[in-house]
Scaffold this active site. Structure first.
Site, short mmCIF file in Angstrom:
data_model
loop_
_atom_site.label_atom_id
_atom_site.label_comp_id
_atom_site.label_asym_id
_atom_site.label_seq_id
_atom_site.Cartn_x
_atom_site.Cartn_y
_atom_site.Cartn_z
N LYS A 34 -27.14 -5.32 11.84
CA LYS A 34 -26.01 -4.45 11.51
C LYS A 34 -26.05 -3.20 12.39
O LYS A 34 -27.05 -2.51 12.46
CB LYS A 34 -26.06 -4.03 10.04
N ASP A 61 -20.45 -2.58 11.40
CA ASP A 61 -20.19 -1.94 10.11
C ASP A 61 -19.51 -0.59 10.33
O ASP A 61 -20.14 0.46 10.22
CB ASP A 61 -21.53 -1.78 9.38
N LEU A 62 -18.21 -0.62 10.64
CA LEU A 62 -17.47 0.61 10.92
C LEU A 62 -16.54 1.03 9.78
O LEU A 62 -15.96 2.12 9.82
CB LEU A 62 -16.68 0.46 12.22
N LYS A 63 -16.34 0.17 8.80
CA LYS A 63 -15.61 0.52 7.58
C LYS A 63 -14.26 1.19 7.87
O LYS A 63 -13.96 2.27 7.38
CB LYS A 63 -16.44 1.45 6.70
N HIS A 65 -10.60 2.51 7.70
CA HIS A 65 -9.81 2.90 6.52
C HIS A 65 -8.73 3.87 6.98
O HIS A 65 -9.00 5.05 7.22
CB HIS A 65 -10.72 3.56 5.49
N ASP A 66 -7.49 3.38 7.14
CA ASP A 66 -6.40 4.22 7.64
C ASP A 66 -5.10 3.50 7.30
O ASP A 66 -5.09 2.52 6.55
CB ASP A 66 -6.56 4.44 9.15
N PRO A 68 -1.99 0.96 7.81
CA PRO A 68 -2.10 -0.41 8.31
C PRO A 68 -2.02 -0.55 9.82
O PRO A 68 -2.84 -1.26 10.43
CB PRO A 68 -0.94 -1.13 7.62
N ASN A 69 -1.08 0.11 10.47
CA ASN A 69 -0.93 -0.06 11.91
C ASN A 69 -2.14 0.46 12.67
O ASN A 69 -2.60 -0.16 13.65
CB ASN A 69 0.33 0.65 12.41
N THR A 70 -2.67 1.59 12.24
CA THR A 70 -3.84 2.16 12.91
C THR A 70 -5.04 1.24 12.79
O THR A 70 -5.77 1.01 13.77
CB THR A 70 -4.16 3.54 12.33
N THR A 117 -22.71 1.56 -2.42
CA THR A 117 -23.89 1.51 -3.27
C THR A 117 -24.49 2.88 -3.54
O THR A 117 -25.34 3.03 -4.42
CB THR A 117 -24.98 0.61 -2.64
N GLN A 188 -29.47 5.39 -2.27
CA GLN A 188 -28.73 4.34 -2.95
C GLN A 188 -28.87 4.51 -4.47
O GLN A 188 -29.93 4.91 -4.95
CB GLN A 188 -29.25 2.96 -2.54
N GLY A 208 -32.46 -2.20 5.58
CA GLY A 208 -32.80 -1.25 6.63
C GLY A 208 -34.24 -0.83 6.58
O GLY A 208 -35.12 -1.46 7.14
N ARG A 209 -34.51 0.27 5.84
CA ARG A 209 -35.81 0.91 5.90
C ARG A 209 -36.97 0.04 5.44
O ARG A 209 -38.10 0.20 5.90
CB ARG A 209 -35.77 2.22 5.10
#
Length: 230
Positions: A34, A61-63, A65-66, A68-70, A117, A188, A208-209
């Site tokens: 990731k 993993d850029l998530k 959120h904007d 729709p067109n963007t 999380t 978390q 991850g860790r």
């Protein structure tokens, strides 16, 4: 998606050399890698290419959120990287997720983040969602993602039991918040062990860790895989 090894190691570091060395050592011991905001903002497409060249499938993993067109146009640009998995936030709504779906083609799996999380029940309520069970909110958002034609979701291991009752495989579940029995939760709030998450219906475990911070990351990955293997 065929998943031979469900471990996805999270290289949450801006240090390209460190990330590259870790993945070279872990190659063959993890199924995915990731790359998130910390890495991508530091190194962009060139850093991504250096990691992807090592041959382990990448979850980008850029998530997004904007509007729709963007989101659609942003994903069209990112598709040049050909990640195995990429994600958006389900709270962007059905139309945003449908726009994202239009932009993603080929073998890339498009998934949606449900509830982070790191958020507790109280924090979810403070944001403005109705008081009650976080797992119910996660399932409602997952159903919107399914309606929009997405391949799966990112969800907490504590949300899996309810989610899997309503959205069985092949709907994909990518699960962070994985902690070993003797490790700290850190930032978390809703966590589970690798074995518990797999038993509840996880397809991919984002870790991850517990691996990258171990004295020997390869041994850590091997032990985790042995602990979840049938």
């Amino acid at each position: 998606m065929t998943i031979a090894n469900p471990i996805c190691v999270a290289l949450d570091t801006p240090d390209l050399g460190h990330a590259t060395a870790l993945l070279k050592a872990l190659k063959g011991h993890v199924g995915f890698v990731k790359l998130g905001l910390e890495f991508f903002y530091a190194h962009g497409a060139m850093g991504y290419a250096a990691i992807a060249a090592l041959g382990t499938p990448v979850f980008l993993d850029l998530k997004l959120h904007d509007i729709p067109n963007t989101v659609e146009q942003g994903l069209r640009s990112l598709m040049a990287l050909k990640p195995a998995i990429i994600n958006v936030h389900a709270t962007g709504g059905v139309e945003m997720m449908k726009a994202a779906r239009r932009a993603v083609a080929g073998d890339t799996k498009l998934i949606a983040v449900t509830v982070l999380t790191s958020l507790s029940e109280n924090e979810v309520e403070a944001i403005g969602f109705a008081a009650g069970r976080v797992d119910r909110l996660a399932v409602d958002l997952a159903r919107l993602a399914h309606e929009a034609g997405l391949d799966g979701v990112v969800c907490s291991p504590t949300d899996l039991a309810l989610l899997r009752k309503e959205l069985p495989p092949p709907f994909l579940t990518v699960v962070p918040g994985i902690r070993l029995a003797d490790s700290a939760a850190h930032d978390q709030k809703r966590v589970a062990t690798p074995a518990a998450a797999m038993a509840a219906g996880a397809d991919i475990l984002v870790i991850g860790r517990a691996i990258t911070g171990a004295a020997d990351p390869v041994v850590a990955a091997q032990e985790i895989l042995a602990g979840i293997s049938p």
